[in-house]
Design an enzyme around this catalytic site. Structure first.
Site, PDB file in Angstrom:
ATOM      1  N   ALA A 471      -3.025  10.506  -3.199  1.00  0.00           N
ATOM      2  CA  ALA A 471      -4.028  10.202  -2.194  1.00  0.00           C
ATOM      3  C   ALA A 471      -3.348  10.212  -0.844  1.00  0.00           C
ATOM      4  O   ALA A 471      -2.143   9.986  -0.758  1.00  0.00           O
ATOM      5  CB  ALA A 471      -4.637   8.837  -2.476  1.00  0.00           C
ATOM      6  N   MET A 472      -4.119  10.493   0.186  1.00  0.00           N
ATOM      7  CA  MET A 472      -3.517  10.622   1.517  1.00  0.00           C
ATOM      8  C   MET A 472      -4.362   9.885   2.542  1.00  0.00           C
ATOM      9  O   MET A 472      -5.589   9.972   2.541  1.00  0.00           O
ATOM     10  CB  MET A 472      -3.394  12.119   1.848  1.00  0.00           C
ATOM     11  CG  MET A 472      -2.854  12.428   3.215  1.00  0.00           C
ATOM     12  SD  MET A 472      -1.141  11.838   3.419  1.00  0.00           S
ATOM     13  CE  MET A 472      -1.086  11.634   5.197  1.00  0.00           C
ATOM     14  N   HIS A 506      -3.707   0.670  -0.786  1.00  0.00           N
ATOM     15  CA  HIS A 506      -2.521   1.325  -0.212  1.00  0.00           C
ATOM     16  C   HIS A 506      -2.917   2.216   0.968  1.00  0.00           C
ATOM     17  O   HIS A 506      -2.365   2.107   2.063  1.00  0.00           O
ATOM     18  CB  HIS A 506      -1.834   2.149  -1.302  1.00  0.00           C
ATOM     19  CG  HIS A 506      -0.603   2.866  -0.848  1.00  0.00           C
ATOM     20  ND1 HIS A 506       0.662   2.383  -1.070  1.00  0.00           N
ATOM     21  CD2 HIS A 506      -0.444   4.031  -0.178  1.00  0.00           C
ATOM     22  CE1 HIS A 506       1.546   3.217  -0.559  1.00  0.00           C
ATOM     23  NE2 HIS A 506       0.898   4.233  -0.003  1.00  0.00           N
ATOM     24  N   GLU A 507      -3.911   3.063   0.730  1.00  0.00           N
ATOM     25  CA  GLU A 507      -4.283   4.019   1.785  1.00  0.00           C
ATOM     26  C   GLU A 507      -4.935   3.305   2.968  1.00  0.00           C
ATOM     27  O   GLU A 507      -4.752   3.701   4.113  1.00  0.00           O
ATOM     28  CB  GLU A 507      -5.217   5.105   1.230  1.00  0.00           C
ATOM     29  CG  GLU A 507      -4.676   5.869   0.020  1.00  0.00           C
ATOM     30  CD  GLU A 507      -3.279   6.428   0.215  1.00  0.00           C
ATOM     31  OE1 GLU A 507      -2.908   6.710   1.363  1.00  0.00           O
ATOM     32  OE2 GLU A 507      -2.548   6.564  -0.789  1.00  0.00           O
ATOM     33  N   GLU A 529       5.477   3.287   4.066  1.00  0.00           N
ATOM     34  CA  GLU A 529       5.216   3.291   2.615  1.00  0.00           C
ATOM     35  C   GLU A 529       5.572   1.952   1.967  1.00  0.00           C
ATOM     36  O   GLU A 529       4.871   1.487   1.068  1.00  0.00           O
ATOM     37  CB  GLU A 529       5.988   4.432   1.944  1.00  0.00           C
ATOM     38  CG  GLU A 529       5.572   5.829   2.390  1.00  0.00           C
ATOM     39  CD  GLU A 529       4.090   6.125   2.182  1.00  0.00           C
ATOM     40  OE1 GLU A 529       3.411   5.387   1.446  1.00  0.00           O
ATOM     41  OE2 GLU A 529       3.601   7.087   2.797  1.00  0.00           O
ATOM     42  N   TYR A 595       9.177   3.893  -1.657  1.00  0.00           N
ATOM     43  CA  TYR A 595       7.984   3.145  -2.073  1.00  0.00           C
ATOM     44  C   TYR A 595       8.348   1.821  -2.734  1.00  0.00           C
ATOM     45  O   TYR A 595       7.932   0.762  -2.296  1.00  0.00           O
ATOM     46  CB  TYR A 595       7.154   3.970  -3.060  1.00  0.00           C
ATOM     47  CG  TYR A 595       6.410   5.108  -2.416  1.00  0.00           C
ATOM     48  CD1 TYR A 595       5.062   5.003  -2.151  1.00  0.00           C
ATOM     49  CD2 TYR A 595       7.049   6.278  -2.057  1.00  0.00           C
ATOM     50  CE1 TYR A 595       4.353   6.045  -1.558  1.00  0.00           C
ATOM     51  CE2 TYR A 595       6.362   7.323  -1.464  1.00  0.00           C
ATOM     52  CZ  TYR A 595       5.020   7.203  -1.224  1.00  0.00           C
ATOM     53  OH  TYR A 595       4.335   8.223  -0.629  1.00  0.00           O
TER      54      TYR A 595
HETATM   55 ZN   LIG Z   1       1.504   5.796   1.218  1.00  0.00          ZN
END
Ligand SMILES: [Zn+2]
Length: 1082
Positions: A471-472, A506-507, A529, A595
């Site tokens: 995912a971005m 997260h996104e 991140e 991460y």
């Molecule tokens: Zn990320």
């Protein structure tokens, strides 16, 4: 960007899932996350490194980091093989790199008579023909256990056929000429120009009735307003695989927008410096410092199907029809393959984006739609021109667009519209509802937490049919793989809700960490991140107070990274920007350390401050650097400011010194406490530490926060800020009942060892009243003790002593850690363990029965009850596998029942967490009837993941003739092609299969090497030779493989076999001690 799906983390990265399962997940779930693919150049360069031993080299494979970026590369490790040979091949074909960059005499310097895009297409065509190496001929051929190498080494689907374009581009490579040294040799842009604003128009030629070609052409125009900082007669900007059709420079500009009356600086030449991905404009005049100019460029390029780099397109099925969409992935360095730009994160600018698309599609971008008009093309077809509002100041890697025929659902949160776009079928089925329901609240929670409003007027989230499980976070246009966003009706027993919540959090976290405040450059990418990964847990904990943050953080993040972060072979989280020399190195940064270690270090920081201080420092940092960029030191400065304004929390050193000792170091410390004296010391953790040997790679020490408990009560924290210190308060005596555990809640990024008495006290406490020790610490004790004993920091007996209480252990996650360490894969697949097996069986079954009964009842009666228990879902497979392997009759019975029911009603799926084990057992204890049934199922499945699972299950047969036939089918001639995985390796992994595969190989090695490449023979050698422990066996295998291998492969053969042998001898010793212990305690 989120690289690993939470389900992957839970399922695969948790401990060492059995090899068989690991391979299934590796190959199906996601390592090669294409959104993080290196540019194609690098991805094709991802050469697998041969392994030197089965165990110790894992980390090497996990960390494909160029040597010069490793601050603590130790002499005891094998250096990497030459870096990206393919990359050099490719780059040299277009423009020869400057001589200093060429370090291999074997390069062939062809020069293509056409531009970069053509070079790329030609390269791809050649690759397809297998001209450049053999590892691409067949499916994966890693040695066992080394699939993880793919984690950092990009790989991904390639378009299947590519035509070779013939058009002469406007921007030429310089054929046949050497380039003089120049700024194009540098990875970083020269500081001549500062981009201020982009007017970007993109026109991908996607039509709803025409997408059979593997490529899609697009054209574009970009006008970039820049301010000149240093006088120059030459312009450099990033451009990759684009053909420049025209280039003009206008200016100097007057104060207002360009009105056509401004002057012009002649452009004498435009050429590509392909190696560092620049377009170079040679000017006929000088740009003046302080003045603004506008670069006007027209260009064209190709989008590839499912390549996930820059602009790409996907073909999928919706409402029974084939359809196509276009989407983008710019991070980290793919924007330059969509439009010429200044493609560095600190070169932020505003963007006015225009997308030209077919009227039947909707176009989406970062900002809301501003207007729409029509435009005809040369054939008279009409196209829609959609313009979007101006973006905030942002980096090129966040530019996003999507052109699709999707439906959406929407909701308004705090006046801002949130829309989720997906296939029409999915929207109609309500598959996006769950994600939509939680998105708004997550935004609101983070807005309040950071006290900074989300600055964009809207958020679109697009679910792509395939986005490689990633995912971005593009500002205003988040792009997801639909498996991470949509609930499927058949998602009965999965942790799908948890996965979606994690990834969305997260996104959305990136909207602040990354989008609003961006790292200065990629070397500090962990700043976004690490924080986005850390806040996933804060968000989910807020919405689910029952959420077991400590245990899940351990399972998802800490355990996997501690298992791989070895001082000698891993890298520091934060690196020096100056050490980077190639673009592809940027892609390697999206790894475990960025991460998982990043998130772990953030968590440790928050643990030794308090929540208030932690959040106020972040607020101050985010506010100060909004719409701008920051580096690690900026963050520490804001923490220091907050700390200096209070007196409650006292630190032994400035925050920067404390945190630098963690972010600039690879690896982590082992903290050893002697409870008799209170003496505590730290030393770096090494894989297989050699006794009494000091390795000098770590001269420095870590500044270690020690949060600890005594008898279950939290004590005042202390600091270990030198190599050793005495803490009298930690002393306990043999006679009292005290016990001490360091690293409260495992918030510290280290492992803890104790002296004999310290461990004895803990063992006694577990035997007496295990529940007095919190679950997270029972996990910790098992995990630390086994890991430390495996690497010679403590004795294996110490770890085994801890397991005696297990009959009382009702937490499946604690069991998971134990089973991963006791029922290991080499035990599963090696008949040499005949003396240990019956003892282990007796010892474990006695203790395991209660936890087994609990979960087998759930599986039989109400498997859906597991849905929200992600820890159980992650651990169940190992429990099931171990129980059946230990011969627990009820397990075998349940396995048979499930398999039989499934054969009768294949539409009733076996519960997914245990499906692989059930299939394997079904074949192992079945006949050719079961095997043929699986083959039939295999033929009818289209999903790669399911096909791989079945291909593996078919190798579980114990019938030699069935296995032999399987190999015949796969290699010589059979009803199916078995393209998903290397069947030779799969079969050779099992104990029976090892002999069959060896025999088959003798008779058919030529067919095998044609099918899978000669490289696969080396891998097979690892698999087949995995149990050797004598020189005779080495000689035998050497002769066996000697005839089949090529000269250069033969040379390393002997050393490799010796390494395997030595490793096995060590394991033998360990197993003998385990056997002796079991004999005493069974
Ligand atoms: Zn990320």
């Amino acid at each position: 960007m989120e690289r690993f799906s939470a389900s992957e983390r839970l399922k695969m990265e948790y401990a060492q899932v059995s090899l068989r399962q690991q391979r299934i997940f590796n190959q199906s779930l996601a390592f090669p996350s294409a959104s993080r693919l290196a540019p194609l150049v690098a991805s094709r360069c991802a050469v697998r490194r041969p392994s030197d031993s089965l165990g110790a080299q894992w980390a090497l494979h996990l960390s494909p980091f160029p040597q010069h970026l490793r601050p603590h590369w130790g002499a005891s490790n094998k250096p990497h093989e030459s870096k990206h040979p393919r990359r050099k091949c490719l780059s040299s074909r277009v423009v020869r790199p400057s001589p200093s960059r060429v370090d291999s005499a074997s390069l062939s310097y062809e020069v293509f008579p056409f531009g970069p895009k053509e070079a790329r297409a030609a390269l791809l065509a050649e690759e397809e023909e297998g001209r450049y190496g053999e590892e691409r001929r067949g499916p994966l051929t890693e040695p066992p256990g080394q699939d993880l190498s793919r984690r950092g080494l990009p790989a991904g689907p390639l378009p299947t056929r590519r035509p070779r374009p013939t058009r002469e581009p406007a921007a030429k490579a310089i054929p046949g000429k050497w380039l003089p040294p120049g700024p194009w040799d540098q990875l970083r842009l020269p500081p001549w120009l500062v981009p201020l604003h982009y007017e970007l128009e993109l026109w991908p030629r996607l039509r709803p009735d025409e997408f059979s070609s593997p490529t899609l052409s697009f054209t574009g125009r970009v006008n970039i307003t820049v301010r000149c900082a240093v006088a120059t007669e030459r312009l450099l900007l990033h451009s990759l695989f684009l053909d420049c059709e025209s280039a003009e420079v206008r200016g100097p500009l007057s104060a207002g927008p360009p009105d056509g009356t401004e002057g012009r600086v002649p452009v004498d030449d435009v050429w590509s410096a392909f190696d560092m991905q620049y377009m170079v404009l040679e000017l006929g005049g000088t740009l003046q410092p302080g003045s603004r100019y506008e670069l006007q460029l027209r260009f064209s390029g190709l989008a590839y199907q499912d390549l996930r780099e820059g602009l790409f397109f996907s073909v999928y099925t919706d409402q029974g029809e084939r359809r196509a969409l276009v989407a983008s992935q710019m991070e980290p360095t793919f924007a330059r393959s969509v439009f010429p730009c200044f493609d560095e994160p600190a070169l932020k600018a505003t963007f006015n984006i225009t997308i030209i698309h077919h009227p039947s599609y909707v176009a989406l971008s970062n900002m809301p739609k501003l207007g729409q008009s029509e435009k005809g093309d040369v054939n008279g077809s009409m196209w829609t021109v959609t313009t979007f509002s101006t973006t905030p100041h942002m980096p090129t890697y966040l530019v996003a667009l999507a052109i699709c025929d999707y439906d959406h659902i929407s909701r308004t949160e705090r006046g801002q519209e949130i829309r989720i776009w997906a296939r029409k079928d999915a929207i109609a089925n309500g598959n996006a509802d769950f994600a939509l329901n939680i998105t708004g609240p997550i935004f609101s929670f983070l807005e309040e937490l950071f006290n900074i409003s989300y600055p964009l007027p809207k958020t679109d989230i697009v679910a792509l049919p395939t986005f490689d499980n990633s995912a971005m976070e593009n500002w205003g246009l988040l792009i997801f793989d639909e498996s991470l966003l949509l609930m499927q009706p058949k998602d009965q027993v999965t942790d799908k809700k948890a996965v979606i919540s994690f990834i969305l959090s997260h996104e959305i976290g990136h909207q602040w960490f990354g989008n609003l405040v961006t790292m200065n450059w990629w070397n500090d990418v962990w700043l976004k991140e690490g924080f986005a990964s850390y806040f996933e847990y804060g968000v989910i904990n807020y919405f689910n107070p029952q959420f077991r943050t400590n245990e899940i953080f351990f399972s998802n993040i800490l355990h996997p990274v501690l298992s791989e972060d070895h001082a000698l072979v891993s890298r520091a989280v934060s690196l020096e920007a100056e050490n980077f020399t190639e673009t592809s190195e940027i892609n390697y940064l999206f790894d475990f350390f960025t991460y998982k270690k990043g998130a772990s270090l953030v968590r440790m920081l928050s643990s030794f401050l308090n929540e208030n201080l932690f959040i106020s420092a972040l607020k101050s940092y985010l506010k100060t650097f909004s719409y701008s960029n920051a580096e690690q030191d900026d963050l520490w400065r804001h923490f220091q400011m907050v700390i200096d304004h209070q007196s409650k929390i006292l630190l032994p050193a400035p925050v920067k010194s404390i945190m630098d000792s963690w972010t600039h170091h690879s690896g982590f410390p082992v903290i050893t406490l002697n409870v008799s004296t209170g003496a505590m010391k730290q030393e770096p953790f090494y894989l297989e530490k050699v006794k009494n040997q000091t390795l000098l790679t770590h001269n420095d020490t870590w500044i270690v926060p020690i949060l600890w408990i005594k008898n279950g009560i939290t004590q005042s924290p202390v600091w270990l800020d030198k190599s050793s210190k005495i803490f009298p308060e930690m002393q306990v005596s043999d006679s009292d009942h005290d016990w001490v555990i360091l690293n409260l809640n495992m918030t510290g990024y280290y492992r803890v060892n104790y002296d004999e008495l310290g461990w004895k006290k803990l063992t006694q406490q577990l035997d007496k009243d295990p529940k007095a020790i919190p679950v997270i610490h029972r996990l910790q004790l098992m995990d630390d003790a086994f890991s430390l004993s495996k690497n010679n920091y403590t004795e294996i007996e110490t770890a085994l002593d801890l397991t005696k209480y297990l009959a009382e252990e009702d937490e499946i996650i604690v069991w998971h850690v134990v089973l991963e360490n006791l029922v290991t894969k080499d035990l599963l697949f090696d008949v040499n363990n005949y003396d240990m097996y019956p003892l282990l069986k007796k010892y474990l079954l006695k203790r395991l029965i209660s936890i087994w009964n609990r979960y087998s009842t759930v599986i039989r009666e109400n498997v859906a009850a597991l849905q929200d228990d992600s820890l159980a879902l992650a651990a169940l497979e190992k429990l099931f596998e171990a129980a059946c392997w230990l011969g627990l009759e009820d397990c075998l019975q349940l396995s048979r029942e499930l398999f039989k029911n499934w054969m009768k009603h294949p539409e009733n799926e076996i519960p997914s967490p245990i499906k692989s084990v059930v299939l394997c057992n079904g074949v192992a204890f079945g006949t050719d009837e079961e095997w043929d049934f699986l083959l039939n199922m295999y033929a009818n499945k289209t999903k790669e993941e399911e096909r791989i699972q079945l291909a593996y299950a078919m190798s579980c047969s114990k019938d030699p003739w069935i296995l032999h036939r399987y190999l015949e089918y796969a290699i010589i001639a059979g009803p199916f092609t078995f393209n998903e995985t290397n069947i030779m390796e799969v079969v050779a992994e099992s104990e029976v299969g090892r002999y069959i595969a060896k025999d088959f190989l003798v008779n058919n090695w030529q067919a095998v090497s044609v099918r899978y490449g000669t490289q696969s023979l080396l891998t097979l050698m690892h698999v087949i030779g995995r149990t050797i422990s004598t020189d005779l066996q080495v000689t035998e295998l050497q002769q066996f493989f000697g005839n089949m291998l090529e000269e250069h492969q033969r040379l390393t053969l002997h050393a490799k076999l010796q390494t395997i042998k030595n490793k096995n001898l060590e394991n033998k010793e360990r197993k003998a001690r385990m056997t002796a212990w079991l004999r005493k305690n069974t």
